[in-house]
Design an enzyme around this catalytic site. Structure first.
Site, PDB file in Angstrom:
ATOM      1  N   GLU A  92      -7.379 -21.085  -9.390  1.00  0.00           N
ATOM      2  CA  GLU A  92      -7.066 -21.703 -10.687  1.00  0.00           C
ATOM      3  C   GLU A  92      -5.845 -21.096 -11.366  1.00  0.00           C
ATOM      4  O   GLU A  92      -5.643 -19.888 -11.311  1.00  0.00           O
ATOM      5  CB  GLU A  92      -8.223 -21.440 -11.652  1.00  0.00           C
ATOM      6  N   CYS A 112      -1.169 -18.697 -17.058  1.00  0.00           N
ATOM      7  CA  CYS A 112      -2.229 -17.732 -16.763  1.00  0.00           C
ATOM      8  C   CYS A 112      -2.470 -17.766 -15.253  1.00  0.00           C
ATOM      9  O   CYS A 112      -2.841 -18.813 -14.717  1.00  0.00           O
ATOM     10  CB  CYS A 112      -3.475 -18.143 -17.543  1.00  0.00           C
ATOM     11  N   CYS A 119     -14.024 -12.530  -7.674  1.00  0.00           N
ATOM     12  CA  CYS A 119     -13.880 -11.193  -8.258  1.00  0.00           C
ATOM     13  C   CYS A 119     -15.137 -10.382  -7.936  1.00  0.00           C
ATOM     14  O   CYS A 119     -16.250 -10.910  -7.976  1.00  0.00           O
ATOM     15  CB  CYS A 119     -13.703 -11.284  -9.771  1.00  0.00           C
ATOM     16  N   CYS A 123     -18.939  -9.436 -13.833  1.00  0.00           N
ATOM     17  CA  CYS A 123     -19.268  -9.514 -15.268  1.00  0.00           C
ATOM     18  C   CYS A 123     -20.230 -10.688 -15.483  1.00  0.00           C
ATOM     19  O   CYS A 123     -19.998 -11.785 -14.967  1.00  0.00           O
ATOM     20  CB  CYS A 123     -18.002  -9.677 -16.095  1.00  0.00           C
ATOM     21  N   CYS A 126     -19.021 -14.204 -16.867  1.00  0.00           N
ATOM     22  CA  CYS A 126     -17.772 -14.757 -16.337  1.00  0.00           C
ATOM     23  C   CYS A 126     -18.039 -15.585 -15.075  1.00  0.00           C
ATOM     24  O   CYS A 126     -18.674 -15.108 -14.132  1.00  0.00           O
ATOM     25  CB  CYS A 126     -16.813 -13.609 -16.031  1.00  0.00           C
ATOM     26  N   CYS A 342     -11.979 -18.485 -17.201  1.00  0.00           N
ATOM     27  CA  CYS A 342     -11.547 -18.237 -15.827  1.00  0.00           C
ATOM     28  C   CYS A 342     -12.684 -18.472 -14.839  1.00  0.00           C
ATOM     29  O   CYS A 342     -13.815 -18.080 -15.064  1.00  0.00           O
ATOM     30  CB  CYS A 342     -10.936 -16.854 -15.707  1.00  0.00           C
TER      31      CYS A 342
HETATM   32  N1  SAH Z   1     -10.358  -9.382 -14.613  1.00  0.00           N
HETATM   33  C1  SAH Z   1      -9.539  -9.240 -15.729  1.00  0.00           C
HETATM   34  C2  SAH Z   1      -8.652 -10.428 -15.996  1.00  0.00           C
HETATM   35  C3  SAH Z   1      -9.258 -11.788 -15.846  1.00  0.00           C
HETATM   36  S1  SAH Z   1     -10.440 -12.262 -17.057  1.00  0.00           S
HETATM   37  C4  SAH Z   1     -10.364  -8.887 -16.956  1.00  0.00           C
HETATM   38  O1  SAH Z   1     -11.574  -9.002 -16.907  1.00  0.00           O
HETATM   39  O2  SAH Z   1      -9.767  -8.473 -17.931  1.00  0.00           O
HETATM   40  C5  SAH Z   1      -9.455 -12.408 -18.524  1.00  0.00           C
HETATM   41  C6  SAH Z   1     -10.251 -12.319 -19.807  1.00  0.00           C
HETATM   42  O3  SAH Z   1     -11.137 -13.451 -19.931  1.00  0.00           O
HETATM   43  C7  SAH Z   1     -11.124 -11.085 -19.864  1.00  0.00           C
HETATM   44  O4  SAH Z   1     -11.000 -10.446 -21.107  1.00  0.00           O
HETATM   45  C8  SAH Z   1     -12.513 -11.656 -19.695  1.00  0.00           C
HETATM   46  O5  SAH Z   1     -13.490 -10.851 -20.279  1.00  0.00           O
HETATM   47  C9  SAH Z   1     -12.397 -12.988 -20.374  1.00  0.00           C
HETATM   48  N2  SAH Z   1     -13.441 -13.939 -19.989  1.00  0.00           N
HETATM   49  C10 SAH Z   1     -13.984 -14.133 -18.773  1.00  0.00           C
HETATM   50  N3  SAH Z   1     -14.928 -15.095 -18.817  1.00  0.00           N
HETATM   51  C11 SAH Z   1     -14.966 -15.526 -20.110  1.00  0.00           C
HETATM   52  C12 SAH Z   1     -15.724 -16.505 -20.810  1.00  0.00           C
HETATM   53  N4  SAH Z   1     -16.624 -17.244 -20.185  1.00  0.00           N
HETATM   54  N5  SAH Z   1     -15.496 -16.672 -22.127  1.00  0.00           N
HETATM   55  C13 SAH Z   1     -14.566 -15.928 -22.771  1.00  0.00           C
HETATM   56  N6  SAH Z   1     -13.822 -14.987 -22.168  1.00  0.00           N
HETATM   57  C14 SAH Z   1     -14.018 -14.786 -20.856  1.00  0.00           C
HETATM   58 FE1  SF4 Z   2     -13.700 -10.191 -12.794  1.00  0.00          FE
HETATM   59 FE2  SF4 Z   2     -14.396 -12.005 -14.612  1.00  0.00          FE
HETATM   60 FE3  SF4 Z   2     -15.074  -9.462 -14.974  1.00  0.00          FE
HETATM   61 FE4  SF4 Z   2     -12.490 -10.182 -15.185  1.00  0.00          FE
HETATM   62  S1  SF4 Z   2     -14.182 -10.845 -16.517  1.00  0.00           S
HETATM   63  S2  SF4 Z   2     -13.317  -8.419 -14.085  1.00  0.00           S
HETATM   64  S3  SF4 Z   2     -12.414 -11.816 -13.645  1.00  0.00           S
HETATM   65  S4  SF4 Z   2     -15.785 -10.780 -13.313  1.00  0.00           S
END
Ligand code: SAH
Ligand code: SF4
Length: 360
Positions: A92, A112, A119, A123, A126, A342
């Site tokens: 994406e 972006c 990943c 998290c 996510c 993401c």
């Molecule tokens: N892995 C890196 C970069 C990709 S995610 C990181 O975690 O920072 C980029 C941002 O999007 C991160 O701050 C992450 O916490 C946030 N993010 C991921 N899933 C999300 C969601 N469902 N709603 C809001 N923010 C989200």
């Molecule tokens: Fe990976 Fe999503 Fe956590 Fe970023 S927020 S580190 S993309 S699992």
């Protein structure tokens, strides 16, 4: 296959010399790659036909991306695409546009990019984290996402103004390819965007943050914090391991001292999980006086039962930080109706496509 988008200008020159060509061929290729966006070596018209054919014979290629799926927000300001890589893996990328400040100005156009397919950090809120880890992306695949949108914008007489490494994956878990991509994108003879217009977002790999601080780059850093205490953070980021919240804040401080660039702490606000007044107060105590900036991201609900807090609670959380002197903004919610969190689009669309991006 050797992708020409992988080579830094100095490496391109070395290659030309190796191939018995004049040095200026490197600039002809670079000009074409970054201003003309060719889809194949045969389209680099600046080069003699015989040399183009020789490059193809030697296995050189140009990693053009194939658009598998595209969705636009109603206001047309956010465009999210699913791109097929050379091996047809779908990933994406997003274009976010902000209207120009001046009447005849250009819009701010932020791309972006993803750095990994999936990943490994897991998290819990996510969508990418929930799909697991597939593979690291190559620098040329990261650059290819920017080129994809640069070509679309160029046709409208617009250009890429900012790049954020906030798509699928953890950039610092793919350190060398991420840094190579940054160098390709910022090299004056490469894509040529200003280092200050790039931000890398990390879940907080401390060794990677320290390494990045030593690269002598002026790129911005965002650290995804999500909680003011270790217990809560380790639940939300199960792979946080021994890295404590304090360790992350200290790493951000070191990055600032080395680079002079202020660090942003990202905080995904989740209803009844990390959005209470008490937690806001704890966060404020932790971050006040260290000059950092907090970016609150109201959750884009994806997997699980996690919800976005109501607007009033988001603003209350912001107010508590603000009143304690912590610099704070709420991320403009762009593209939530088009699954812009993401990993969400891939998850949504993969029902319709198999994992090679072909329609079922
Ligand atoms: N892995 C890196 C970069 C990709 S995610 C990181 O975690 O920072 C980029 C941002 O999007 C991160 O701050 C992450 O916490 C946030 N993010 C991921 N899933 C999300 C969601 N469902 N709603 C809001 N923010 C989200
Ligand atoms: Fe990976 Fe999503 Fe956590 Fe970023 S927020 S580190 S993309 S699992």
């Amino acid at each position: 296959m050797k992708d020409l988008y992988r080579l830094l200008p100095e490496e391109m020159e070395e290659l030309m010399i190796e191939l018995g060509q004049p040095r200026y061929r490197a600039d002809q290729i670079l000009y074409s790659l970054y201003y003309k966006f060719p889809e194949g070596i045969s389209e680099i018209k600046q080069l003699p036909k015989t040399f183009r054919e020789a490059l193809v014979d030697k296995g050189f290629t140009i990693g053009s991306t194939k658009e598998i799926h595209r969705i636009e927000s109603k206001d047309k300001e956010t465009t999210k695409v699913l791109l097929g890589l050379k091996d047809e893996t779908p990933i994406e990328s997003v274009l976010m546009q902000y209207p120009p400040k001046k009447i005849f100005g250009h819009p701010r156009s932020t791309i972006c990019v993803s750095t990994q397919v999936g990943c490994a950090m897991g998290c819990v809120f996510c969508a990418t984290g929930q799909m697991g880890f597939d593979r690291n992306m190559k620098a040329e695949e990261i650059v290819g996402q920017v080129i994809h949108f640069a070509k679309i914008l160029d046709a409208k007489n617009q250009h890429v103004t900012n790049i954020v490494f906030m798509g699928m994956g953890e950039p610092l878990a793919n350190y060398s390819e991420t840094v190579r991509a940054v160098k390709l994108l910022t090299h004056p003879r490469g894509f040529g965007i200003g280092q200050r217009n790039i931000t890398i977002s990390t879940i907080g790999i401390i060794s990677g943050i320290d390494r990045l601080a030593d690269e002598n780059l002026q790129i911005g850093l965002a650290i995804s914090l999500h909680a003011p205490n270790d217990k809560l953070r380790q639940w939300l980021v199960p792979t946080a391991g021994p890295n404590s919240v304090k360790d992350l804040i200290n790493a951000g401080q070191r990055y600032f001292l080395k680079t002079g660039r202020r660090v942003t702490f990202e905080y995904a606000l989740i209803e009844d999980v990390n959005d209470s007044r008490e937690i806001a107060t704890d966060l404020a105590v932790l971050l006040k006086n260290n000059g950092s900036h907090v970016n609150l991201i109201p959750l884009n609900p994806t997997a699980g039962d996690f919800k976005r807090p109501i607007r009033k609670n988001v603003l209350e959380f912001e107010r508590i930080l603000y009143n304690s002197g912590v610099n704070c903004t709420v991320r403009v919610e762009k593209g939530s109706e088009i699954s812009a969190a993401c990993g969400q689009l891939r998850t949504d669309v993969l029902g319709k496509y198999n994992n090679k991006g072909n329609q079922n």
